[in-house]
Design an enzyme around this catalytic site. Structure first.
Site, PDB file in Angstrom:
ATOM      1  N   ASN A  12       0.845  -1.192   0.000  1.00  0.00           N
ATOM      2  CA  ASN A  12       0.000   0.000   0.000  1.00  0.00           C
ATOM      3  C   ASN A  12       0.884   1.247   0.000  1.00  0.00           C
ATOM      4  O   ASN A  12       1.250   1.767   1.054  1.00  0.00           O
ATOM      5  CB  ASN A  12      -0.900  -0.012   1.243  1.00  0.00           C
ATOM      6  CG  ASN A  12      -1.799   1.208   1.322  1.00  0.00           C
ATOM      7  OD1 ASN A  12      -2.103   1.837   0.311  1.00  0.00           O
ATOM      8  ND2 ASN A  12      -2.232   1.548   2.531  1.00  0.00           N
ATOM      9  N   HIS A  42      -9.815   3.163   6.588  1.00  0.00           N
ATOM     10  CA  HIS A  42      -8.424   3.343   7.005  1.00  0.00           C
ATOM     11  C   HIS A  42      -8.336   4.547   7.944  1.00  0.00           C
ATOM     12  O   HIS A  42      -9.154   5.473   7.871  1.00  0.00           O
ATOM     13  CB  HIS A  42      -7.524   3.559   5.784  1.00  0.00           C
ATOM     14  CG  HIS A  42      -6.065   3.481   6.088  1.00  0.00           C
ATOM     15  ND1 HIS A  42      -5.355   4.569   6.548  1.00  0.00           N
ATOM     16  CD2 HIS A  42      -5.192   2.451   6.017  1.00  0.00           C
ATOM     17  CE1 HIS A  42      -4.102   4.215   6.739  1.00  0.00           C
ATOM     18  NE2 HIS A  42      -3.971   2.931   6.427  1.00  0.00           N
ATOM     19  N   GLU A  96      -5.214  -3.117  12.884  1.00  0.00           N
ATOM     20  CA  GLU A  96      -4.033  -2.255  12.897  1.00  0.00           C
ATOM     21  C   GLU A  96      -4.230  -1.090  13.862  1.00  0.00           C
ATOM     22  O   GLU A  96      -4.917  -0.121  13.521  1.00  0.00           O
ATOM     23  CB  GLU A  96      -3.759  -1.737  11.484  1.00  0.00           C
ATOM     24  CG  GLU A  96      -2.472  -0.972  11.336  1.00  0.00           C
ATOM     25  CD  GLU A  96      -2.197  -0.631   9.878  1.00  0.00           C
ATOM     26  OE1 GLU A  96      -1.102  -0.976   9.404  1.00  0.00           O
ATOM     27  OE2 GLU A  96      -3.064  -0.039   9.210  1.00  0.00           O
ATOM     28  N   ILE A 108       0.807   2.690  13.018  1.00  0.00           N
ATOM     29  CA  ILE A 108       0.956   2.883  11.582  1.00  0.00           C
ATOM     30  C   ILE A 108       2.201   3.719  11.299  1.00  0.00           C
ATOM     31  O   ILE A 108       2.358   4.824  11.808  1.00  0.00           O
ATOM     32  CB  ILE A 108      -0.289   3.577  10.983  1.00  0.00           C
ATOM     33  CG1 ILE A 108      -1.514   2.669  11.134  1.00  0.00           C
ATOM     34  CG2 ILE A 108      -0.069   3.907   9.510  1.00  0.00           C
ATOM     35  CD1 ILE A 108      -2.815   3.309  10.702  1.00  0.00           C
ATOM     36  N   GLY A 127       3.171  -1.634  11.504  1.00  0.00           N
ATOM     37  CA  GLY A 127       4.602  -1.494  11.718  1.00  0.00           C
ATOM     38  C   GLY A 127       5.493  -2.453  10.957  1.00  0.00           C
ATOM     39  O   GLY A 127       6.685  -2.555  11.252  1.00  0.00           O
TER      40      GLY A 127
END
Length: 237
Positions: A11, A95, A143, A148, A180
């Site tokens: 990504n 996200h 996540e 992040i 991470g």
């Protein structure tokens, strides 16, 4: 294209675009053909999606967001039919950099299912992961927002707890643990803890040789696959 575990998501967010990103997508496409038992997702800025889809065959071209709207009004929104026609077959939703209200998330997942776009839905906590699992996304990304881009992966207890909680709600949901991730060793270790897939942004975009790092990470996914297959065969004998 059906998702096969283990899988990998690159990504690049908005770090890479144009020819640089296309070359990386084509590298991933080569690796996806080399390892047909793995699934590789590549996201891209909207303007690059159609070009990447036209010049690749084995990766799943993935949008970084999609609005659950119908053709018509929606100035500046991301129209599902438009990205589908561009070749997109998966989408990130909720996200941390583009969070959705519950009603928006429900509508986007519904629209994606109608079109045959697979959904990767992000959850920040164990509680949020449980709630989102009820919506039956194809992939649930667990996540913690604070990790992040930090280079620090989720601890083992978080990974194992979220894996267990989601599978108890719906065993068909694939689980993506990617907080991470910065090295091939992180990739391998995360998959060994039971995640169906993992992924990376800055570990690749900030590498001296991004294409080489991408290849090493996908090779780490394949090592995890081979070990899983070996254990499966041992259990059968």
């Amino acid at each position: 294209m059906e998702i096969q575990a283990p899988f990998f998501v690159f990504n690049p967010k908005s770090y890479f675009y144009g020819d640089q990103l296309l070359k990386l997508a084509q590298k991933a496409d080569f690796l996806a053909e080399k390892y047909p038992h793995l699934t590789i997702f590549i996201t891209a800025p909207y303007a690059d999606l159609a070009n990447i889809a036209k010049q690749t065959r084995h990766i799943i071209v993935t949008a970084q967001h999609m609005d659950g709207i119908e053709p018509g009004r929606g100035m500046g929104a991301v129209l599902p039919e438009s990205i589908y026609q561009a070749g997109v077959r998966a989408v990130f939703l909720n996200h941390a950099e583009h969070p959705l209200q519950l009603a928006e998330l429900v509508q986007s997942i519904k629209k994606a299912k109608e079109l045959g776009i697979q959904t990767i839905v992000c959850a920040d906590s164990l509680e949020e992961a449980r709630a989102i699992a009820v919506l039956k996304p194809d992939v649930l990304l667990c996540e913690p927002t604070e990790l992040i881009g930090s280079g620090k992966t989720s601890d083992e207890s978080y990974i194992q707890e979220t894996n267990k909680a989601i599978k108890e709600i719906d065993p068909d949901i694939f689980i993506l643990q990617a907080a991470g991730i910065s090295t091939p060793e992180d990739v391998y270790h995360t998959l060994q803890l039971g995640a169906d897939g993992t992924g990376c942004t800055s570990g690749i975009t900030e590498a001296d040789e991004p294409a080489k790092m991408l290849e090493k990470m996908i090779e780490a996914v394949n090592r995890a696959y081979e070990q899983r297959k070996e254990k499966h065969n041992e259990n059968r004998t």
